[in-house]
Motif scaffolding. Structure first.
Motif, PDB file in Angstrom:
ATOM      1  N   PHE A  20       0.714  90.105  93.239  1.00 59.45           N
ATOM      2  CA  PHE A  20       1.539  91.211  92.724  1.00 59.45           C
ATOM      3  C   PHE A  20       0.907  92.549  93.100  1.00 59.45           C
ATOM      4  O   PHE A  20       1.599  93.489  93.483  1.00 59.45           O
ATOM      5  N   ASN A  21      -0.416  92.625  92.975  1.00 60.54           N
ATOM      6  CA  ASN A  21      -1.135  93.867  93.230  1.00 60.54           C
ATOM      7  C   ASN A  21      -0.983  94.295  94.691  1.00 60.54           C
ATOM      8  O   ASN A  21      -0.753  95.468  94.983  1.00 60.54           O
ATOM      9  N   LYS A  22      -1.078  93.323  95.584  1.00 64.49           N
ATOM     10  CA  LYS A  22      -1.011  93.643  97.010  1.00 64.49           C
ATOM     11  C   LYS A  22       0.420  93.841  97.502  1.00 64.49           C
ATOM     12  O   LYS A  22       0.715  94.781  98.231  1.00 64.49           O
ATOM     13  N   ASN A  23       1.334  92.965  97.086  1.00 64.61           N
ATOM     14  CA  ASN A  23       2.710  92.996  97.605  1.00 64.61           C
ATOM     15  C   ASN A  23       3.658  93.894  96.817  1.00 64.61           C
ATOM     16  O   ASN A  23       4.665  94.340  97.349  1.00 64.61           O
ATOM     17  N   GLY A  24       3.341  94.102  95.530  1.00 67.06           N
ATOM     18  CA  GLY A  24       4.259  94.835  94.666  1.00 67.06           C
ATOM     19  C   GLY A  24       5.222  93.888  93.972  1.00 67.06           C
ATOM     20  O   GLY A  24       5.369  92.728  94.373  1.00 67.06           O
ATOM     21  N   ASN A  93     -18.177 103.317  95.306  1.00 72.94           N
ATOM     22  CA  ASN A  93     -18.096 102.043  96.039  1.00 72.94           C
ATOM     23  C   ASN A  93     -16.803 101.284  95.722  1.00 72.94           C
ATOM     24  O   ASN A  93     -16.714 100.076  95.959  1.00 72.94           O
ATOM     25  N   TYR A  94     -15.831 101.989  95.191  1.00 72.73           N
ATOM     26  CA  TYR A  94     -14.601 101.363  94.717  1.00 72.73           C
ATOM     27  C   TYR A  94     -13.737 100.801  95.845  1.00 72.73           C
ATOM     28  O   TYR A  94     -13.051  99.812  95.664  1.00 72.73           O
ATOM     29  N   TYR A  95     -13.796 101.432  97.015  1.00 74.97           N
ATOM     30  CA  TYR A  95     -12.944 101.014  98.126  1.00 74.97           C
ATOM     31  C   TYR A  95     -13.170  99.540  98.465  1.00 74.97           C
ATOM     32  O   TYR A  95     -12.225  98.760  98.545  1.00 74.97           O
ATOM     33  N   MET A  96     -14.430  99.157  98.609  1.00 76.31           N
ATOM     34  CA  MET A  96     -14.760  97.768  98.945  1.00 76.31           C
ATOM     35  C   MET A  96     -14.492  96.852  97.744  1.00 76.31           C
ATOM     36  O   MET A  96     -14.004  95.737  97.907  1.00 76.31           O
ATOM     37  N   TYR A  97     -14.792  97.339  96.554  1.00 75.80           N
ATOM     38  CA  TYR A  97     -14.577  96.548  95.326  1.00 75.80           C
ATOM     39  C   TYR A  97     -13.084  96.227  95.151  1.00 75.80           C
ATOM     40  O   TYR A  97     -12.699  95.087  94.917  1.00 75.80           O
ATOM     41  N   ALA A  98     -12.244  97.242  95.296  1.00 79.50           N
ATOM     42  CA  ALA A  98     -10.803  97.067  95.077  1.00 79.50           C
ATOM     43  C   ALA A  98     -10.138  96.265  96.194  1.00 79.50           C
ATOM     44  O   ALA A  98      -9.111  95.623  95.966  1.00 79.50           O
ATOM     45  N   ASN A  99     -10.724  96.285  97.376  1.00 73.32           N
ATOM     46  CA  ASN A  99     -10.163  95.503  98.490  1.00 73.32           C
ATOM     47  C   ASN A  99     -10.077  94.027  98.133  1.00 73.32           C
ATOM     48  O   ASN A  99      -9.142  93.342  98.529  1.00 73.32           O
ATOM     49  N   LYS A 100     -11.046  93.549  97.352  1.00 74.80           N
ATOM     50  CA  LYS A 100     -11.071  92.131  96.947  1.00 74.80           C
ATOM     51  C   LYS A 100      -9.909  91.810  96.006  1.00 74.80           C
ATOM     52  O   LYS A 100      -9.511  90.665  95.878  1.00 74.80           O
ATOM     53  N   MET A 101      -9.388  92.844  95.332  1.00 75.38           N
ATOM     54  CA  MET A 101      -8.272  92.653  94.388  1.00 75.38           C
ATOM     55  C   MET A 101      -6.919  92.910  95.056  1.00 75.38           C
ATOM     56  O   MET A 101      -5.888  92.861  94.416  1.00 75.38           O
ATOM     57  N   GLY A 103      -6.392  95.901  96.525  1.00 81.61           N
ATOM     58  CA  GLY A 103      -6.215  97.336  96.333  1.00 81.61           C
ATOM     59  C   GLY A 103      -6.345  97.734  94.875  1.00 81.61           C
ATOM     60  O   GLY A 103      -6.614  96.898  94.014  1.00 81.61           O
ATOM     61  N   CYS A 104      -6.165  99.010  94.599  1.00 78.53           N
ATOM     62  CA  CYS A 104      -6.288  99.531  93.232  1.00 78.53           C
ATOM     63  C   CYS A 104      -5.035  99.172  92.425  1.00 78.53           C
ATOM     64  O   CYS A 104      -3.934  99.597  92.787  1.00 78.53           O
ATOM     65  N   PRO A 105      -5.182  98.413  91.333  1.00 79.69           N
ATOM     66  CA  PRO A 105      -3.990  98.004  90.576  1.00 79.69           C
ATOM     67  C   PRO A 105      -3.218  99.169  89.959  1.00 79.69           C
ATOM     68  O   PRO A 105      -1.991  99.147  89.931  1.00 79.69           O
ATOM     69  N   ILE A 106      -3.914 100.192  89.499  1.00 80.97           N
ATOM     70  CA  ILE A 106      -3.236 101.334  88.863  1.00 80.97           C
ATOM     71  C   ILE A 106      -2.400 102.080  89.899  1.00 80.97           C
ATOM     72  O   ILE A 106      -1.231 102.385  89.677  1.00 80.97           O
ATOM     73  N   LEU A 107      -3.005 102.336  91.052  1.00 77.80           N
ATOM     74  CA  LEU A 107      -2.294 103.036  92.123  1.00 77.80           C
ATOM     75  C   LEU A 107      -1.159 102.175  92.683  1.00 77.80           C
ATOM     76  O   LEU A 107      -0.013 102.619  92.768  1.00 77.80           O
ATOM     77  N   ASN A 108      -1.481 100.936  93.052  1.00 78.95           N
ATOM     78  CA  ASN A 108      -0.480 100.050  93.667  1.00 78.95           C
ATOM     79  C   ASN A 108       0.731  99.820  92.771  1.00 78.95           C
ATOM     80  O   ASN A 108       1.877  99.994  93.186  1.00 78.95           O
ATOM     81  N   GLY A 167      -6.366 110.509  93.252  1.00 77.23           N
ATOM     82  CA  GLY A 167      -5.961 111.120  94.524  1.00 77.23           C
ATOM     83  C   GLY A 167      -6.833 110.634  95.673  1.00 77.23           C
ATOM     84  O   GLY A 167      -6.334 110.341  96.772  1.00 77.23           O
ATOM     85  N   ALA A 168      -8.131 110.527  95.413  1.00 76.85           N
ATOM     86  CA  ALA A 168      -9.076 110.056  96.437  1.00 76.85           C
ATOM     87  C   ALA A 168      -8.793 108.600  96.811  1.00 76.85           C
ATOM     88  O   ALA A 168      -8.848 108.221  97.975  1.00 76.85           O
ATOM     89  N   ILE A 169      -8.471 107.789  95.793  1.00 78.46           N
ATOM     90  CA  ILE A 169      -8.147 106.378  96.034  1.00 78.46           C
ATOM     91  C   ILE A 169      -6.889 106.276  96.898  1.00 78.46           C
ATOM     92  O   ILE A 169      -6.836 105.514  97.862  1.00 78.46           O
ATOM     93  N   PHE A 170      -5.877 107.077  96.557  1.00 79.50           N
ATOM     94  CA  PHE A 170      -4.635 107.083  97.331  1.00 79.50           C
ATOM     95  C   PHE A 170      -4.913 107.419  98.793  1.00 79.50           C
ATOM     96  O   PHE A 170      -4.443 106.733  99.703  1.00 79.50           O
ATOM     97  N   MET A 171      -5.700 108.474  99.033  1.00 82.18           N
ATOM     98  CA  MET A 171      -5.996 108.906 100.404  1.00 82.18           C
ATOM     99  C   MET A 171      -6.813 107.853 101.146  1.00 82.18           C
ATOM    100  O   MET A 171      -6.547 107.562 102.318  1.00 82.18           O
TER     101      MET A 171
END
Length: 198
Positions: A20-24, A93-101, A103-108, A167-171
């Motif tokens: 769900f997090n990755k595909n929407g 270090n969130y970019y690599m951490y969230a990639n395993k999930m 992406g970022c669940p809040i943003l996605n 905003g940084a996560i989005f970019m």
């Protein structure tokens, strides 16, 4: 003791949450869910009322996992100002951490649900409000013990920090470049040290 039904529900949530997090919400089909879980449609919907309820449960699971990691990272210090710096340190270090999930669940989920699902969007808004309230509470604690300037408006500062992070996560995810997160966390630290610190 956990019942078989509860174990099945937990297994379903943990398995489908990254999908769900990755595909929407809209792009995740029931066949995606049955394929990932190895369960039938009937077995999945025997545990959840519908796809929407499952998506909400999956989102809550992802956010809870994320929040537990942030809280654990903040527990390295009792100082409110240090806690704020530890939050930016976590996100560095969130970019690599969230990639395993996926992406970022809040943003996605926030972006995906905005025009697709008002109930899911409301859950995202509740989480964002909770994060900002928690940040404001840390800042208020800092003001109370003299670590943070009494001139600081806690909620205003909390919203600014959260906006900079999101905003940084989005970019970073849009441009596939973690520079945006690392550089913005330097700016968050500068704000904490120069504008908030008493």
């Amino acid at each position: 003791m956990t019942t078989k039904a509860e174990k099945t529900a937990t297994y379903i949530i943990e398995t489908v949450a990254p999908i769900f997090n990755k595909n929407g919400y809209a792009a995740t089909s029931i066949s995606d869910l049955t394929k990932a879980t190895g369960l039938t449609k009937g077995a999945i919907y025997g545990n959840f009322e519908n796809k929407e309820q499952l998506a909400i449960a999956a989102f809550k699971f992802m956010v809870k996992s994320l929040m537990q990691e942030i809280v654990k990272h903040m527990e390295q210090s009792d100082s409110p100002i240090e806690k704020l710096l530890l939050i930016s340190d976590f996100y560095r270090n969130y970019y690599m951490y969230a990639n395993k999930m996926g992406g970022c669940p809040i943003l996605n989920i926030g972006v995906d649900a905005n025009n697709q699902n008002s109930l899911l969007l409301e859950k995202v808004r509740v989480i964002i409000q909770r994060i900002q309230d928690q940040l404001a509470s840390i800042i208020e604690d800092g003001i109370a013990i003299g670590e943070i300037s009494t001139k600081v408006n806690a909620m205003y500062a909390a919203k600014r920090i959260d906006t900079m992070i999101q905003g940084a996560i989005f970019m970073a995810y849009t441009m596939d470049d973690e520079f945006y997160i690392k550089d913005t966390m330097d700016q968050v630290d500068k704000m904490i040290n120069e504008e908030l610190r008493a």
